[in-house]
Motif scaffolding. Structure first.
Motif, PDB file in Angstrom:
ATOM      1  N   PHE A  87      -7.698  -3.866   2.403  1.00 36.47           N
ATOM      2  CA  PHE A  87      -6.534  -3.613   2.346  1.00 36.47           C
ATOM      3  C   PHE A  87      -5.957  -3.167   1.033  1.00 36.47           C
ATOM      4  O   PHE A  87      -5.065  -2.240   0.847  1.00 36.47           O
ATOM      5  N   SER A  88      -5.934  -4.056   0.042  1.00 38.70           N
ATOM      6  CA  SER A  88      -5.394  -4.026  -1.316  1.00 38.70           C
ATOM      7  C   SER A  88      -5.874  -2.630  -1.841  1.00 38.70           C
ATOM      8  O   SER A  88      -5.045  -1.890  -2.576  1.00 38.70           O
ATOM      9  N   CYS A  89      -7.045  -2.551  -1.740  1.00 38.68           N
ATOM     10  CA  CYS A  89      -7.670  -1.503  -2.649  1.00 38.68           C
ATOM     11  C   CYS A  89      -7.237  -0.024  -1.899  1.00 38.68           C
ATOM     12  O   CYS A  89      -7.151   0.858  -2.674  1.00 38.68           O
ATOM     13  N   LEU A  95      -0.940   4.450  -3.509  1.00 39.67           N
ATOM     14  CA  LEU A  95      -0.119   4.278  -4.554  1.00 39.67           C
ATOM     15  C   LEU A  95      -0.297   5.044  -5.683  1.00 39.67           C
ATOM     16  O   LEU A  95       0.506   5.483  -6.358  1.00 39.67           O
ATOM     17  N   VAL A  96      -1.562   5.193  -6.091  1.00 37.52           N
ATOM     18  CA  VAL A  96      -2.176   5.967  -7.398  1.00 37.52           C
ATOM     19  C   VAL A  96      -1.642   7.355  -7.188  1.00 37.52           C
ATOM     20  O   VAL A  96      -1.297   8.222  -8.142  1.00 37.52           O
ATOM     21  N   SER A 110      -4.386   7.691 -17.672  1.00 40.32           N
ATOM     22  CA  SER A 110      -5.822   7.139 -17.799  1.00 40.32           C
ATOM     23  C   SER A 110      -5.665   5.452 -17.127  1.00 40.32           C
ATOM     24  O   SER A 110      -6.533   5.326 -16.598  1.00 40.32           O
ATOM     25  N   VAL A 111      -4.416   5.025 -17.329  1.00 43.72           N
ATOM     26  CA  VAL A 111      -4.102   3.687 -16.879  1.00 43.72           C
ATOM     27  C   VAL A 111      -4.254   3.911 -15.212  1.00 43.72           C
ATOM     28  O   VAL A 111      -4.934   2.959 -14.414  1.00 43.72           O
ATOM     29  N   ALA A 112      -3.556   4.933 -14.648  1.00 41.50           N
ATOM     30  CA  ALA A 112      -3.703   4.906 -13.054  1.00 41.50           C
ATOM     31  C   ALA A 112      -4.750   5.337 -12.884  1.00 41.50           C
ATOM     32  O   ALA A 112      -5.179   4.756 -11.826  1.00 41.50           O
ATOM     33  N   ASN A 231      -4.097   9.580   3.149  1.00 38.85           N
ATOM     34  CA  ASN A 231      -4.989   8.170   2.853  1.00 38.85           C
ATOM     35  C   ASN A 231      -4.158   6.859   3.428  1.00 38.85           C
ATOM     36  O   ASN A 231      -4.800   5.906   3.773  1.00 38.85           O
ATOM     37  N   LEU A 232      -3.038   7.161   3.839  1.00 41.93           N
ATOM     38  CA  LEU A 232      -2.089   6.024   4.211  1.00 41.93           C
ATOM     39  C   LEU A 232      -2.652   5.278   5.644  1.00 41.93           C
ATOM     40  O   LEU A 232      -2.482   4.270   5.776  1.00 41.93           O
TER      41      LEU A 232
END
Length: 505
Positions: A87-89, A95-96, A110-112, A231-232
């Motif tokens: 669920f988190s991933c 969100l990304v 790059s962080v995202a 994706n949601l």
């Protein structure tokens, strides 16, 4: 249900909620892994960075995907922890997608992508591990379906992005002339196709002039927001399963359906280990669990991981460099035509995984692996012989995708079966495959840069021969391991029979 027997169908009906959840999570994985290549030039405009700078996001995603595959095994004690991780991933991936249009600096992007890669790696390990744990000896057919959903997501992602990609330069300057303001549409198409394989061929395309300063006119943000919405439903489905199985903190723990179902459906292994071996890559190296194991036990892990290191490396290398090979001498294929090669390769992998869902029910994993690996060798050899034929390059690309498509799920099911479904094999194999996909691309890219484009086919052919030799070694070690296990069980039975006599004297 005419294609499957009643036992397989009843297993699916019993676990359909969990199974569909894992499948949908892999759709999310595929959606995230395929969008970066087509959109990378528009993201370069958005971040106003150079081509060399923007390709670091490829490395960021791949490296943290590798880290995530290893960390994914930590979610191993209960199915509730696995579902919470999924669920988190999957939510993080949405969100990304939503945040990427707000990343106006290449470091932020790059962080995202690193966060997305970490989430993808966890999904990869958790979904594979839990399906193997759920179905055990019948897991092969469900693993084939699981990996089909990667291809499905990878096909959807570029289709969503294409209408929003810039057809000309997406950075405009007021004082540029018409001849110098941008690269031509054909040049941009060439760049996109070259970068579609994770941007490893940057040295061959850095000569194209791409401006940094000016007004950004890209519309790629809409593509990412649409993918976030697509994706949601995946994290929503995982949350619905968590709620249905009463795994939320506010639920009554005594009525957790999924734990009760798992206990009744998962039989203990012959060694008396009821799934406690499922763990992270480092947890698999626990000395307490490894004590007393025969040498063949460790060799099975090593050889199985090496095979997937090679085969997933071939997939990554072929997808990354087939375009570069096609537009180079002697083929000198047109940029637009060559751009279809990568799409054809991934489409054939998706079709192959769909076909192997049924074939894995009819045939054992060793037979499917033998067919697949021999087919990969034959196709690679024919590509070397007919290296000047444009038509055969397309035919060979499609056949190669069909043959290599089932190697990962078949190898995963086969290795777990040999090791009595300890679960550690899943983590080791998934991590090995991710490592091979990243490292072999870098190796092949450096060889192409120094030796020319023909070295691309040669490297893939040599790798396929090595992979088949490792598979033959795996079959030999499996035979030795089976004999050791048989002797060990016979000795245990003899000791059990002698104990009553000793106790009575």
């Amino acid at each position: 249900m005419t294609l499957l027997d009643e036992r397989i169908w009843s297993l699916f009906k019993r676990h359909w909620r969990q199974t569909l959840t894992y499948w949908s999570a892999f759709f999310s994985f595929g959606l995230c892994i395929a969008f970066l290549g087509p959109t990378i030039l528009d993201l370069r405009c958005q971040t106003q960075s150079t081509l060399q700078q923007i390709t670091w996001v490829f490395f960021s995603q791949q490296f943290f995907l590798l880290v995530g595959t290893s960390l994914g095994g930590l979610c191993k004690k209960t199915l509730s922890s696995s579902l919470l991780a999924l669920f988190s991933c999957t939510l993080i991936i949405s969100l990304v997608f939503a945040v990427i249009p707000l990343c106006y600096h290449v470091l932020l992007l790059s962080v995202a992508m690193a966060i997305a890669g970490l989430a993808m790696g966890v999904i990869d390990t958790v979904a594979n591990l839990q399906l193997v744990k759920l179905y055990q000896k019948d897991s092969a057919i469900f693993l084939q379906a699981l990996h089909f959903f990667i291809g499905l997501g990878a096909l959807v992602s570029p289709l969503v992005a294409n209408p929003f990609l810039a057809e000309d330069s997406c950075v405009l300057g007021a004082n540029w002339t018409a001849n110098s303001s941008s690269s031509s549409p054909s040049d941009l198409e060439h760049l996109r196709s070259s970068l579609a394989g994770h941007g490893v061929a940057i040295g061959n395309i850095s000569q194209y002039p791409l401006h940094i300063d000016g007004i950004v006119v890209t519309r790629v943000s809409y593509a990412f927001w649409i993918m976030a919405l697509i994706n949601l439903p995946v994290p929503a489905a995982v949350l619905a399963l968590i709620y249905h199985e009463r795994l939320l903190p506010c639920s009554d723990n005594s009525q957790r359906l999924i734990d009760r179902d798992s206990l009744s459906s998962t039989s203990p292994s012959p060694t008396g280990d009821s799934g406690q071996g499922h763990g992270s890559l480092f947890g698999c190296c626990n000395p307490a669990q490894l004590q007393g194991r025969p040498a063949s036990f460790f060799i099975l892990y090593a050889v199985g991981g090496a095979i997937l290191f090679i085969t997933d490396g071939i997939i990554g290398s072929y997808a990354g460099f087939v375009y570069t090979y096609a537009v180079s001498p002697p083929l000198l294929m047109g940029h637009k035509t060559a751009g279809y090669l990568d799409s054809s390769f991934w489409a054939s992998i998706t079709v192959g995984r769909l076909a192997f869902i049924y074939l894995s029910y009819r045939y054992t994993s060793p037979r499917l692996l033998t067919f697949s690996l021999v087919g990969v060798i034959l196709v690679q050899c024919l590509l070397l012989i007919f290296y000047t034929s444009t038509v055969f390059l397309f035919i060979g690309t499609c056949i190669l995708g069909l043959c290599i498509s089932s190697v990962f799920p078949s190898m995963l099911a086969f290795t777990e079966d040999m090791l009595d479904y300890k679960g550690c094999a899943t983590t080791v194999l998934v991590t090995s495959a991710s490592t091979g996909e990243m490292m072999l691309q870098l190796l092949v890219g450096s060889v192409i840069h120094s030796q020319g484009s023909y070295a691309f086919l040669l490297c893939c052919t040599i790798s396929s021969f090595i992979g088949f030799c490792l598979f033959l070694l795996l079959l030999y070690v499996q035979h030795s391991h089976r004999n050791c296990s048989t002797d060990s069980s016979q000795n245990t039975d003899m000791n059990m029979k002698e104990k009553p006599e000793t106790g009575g004297s």
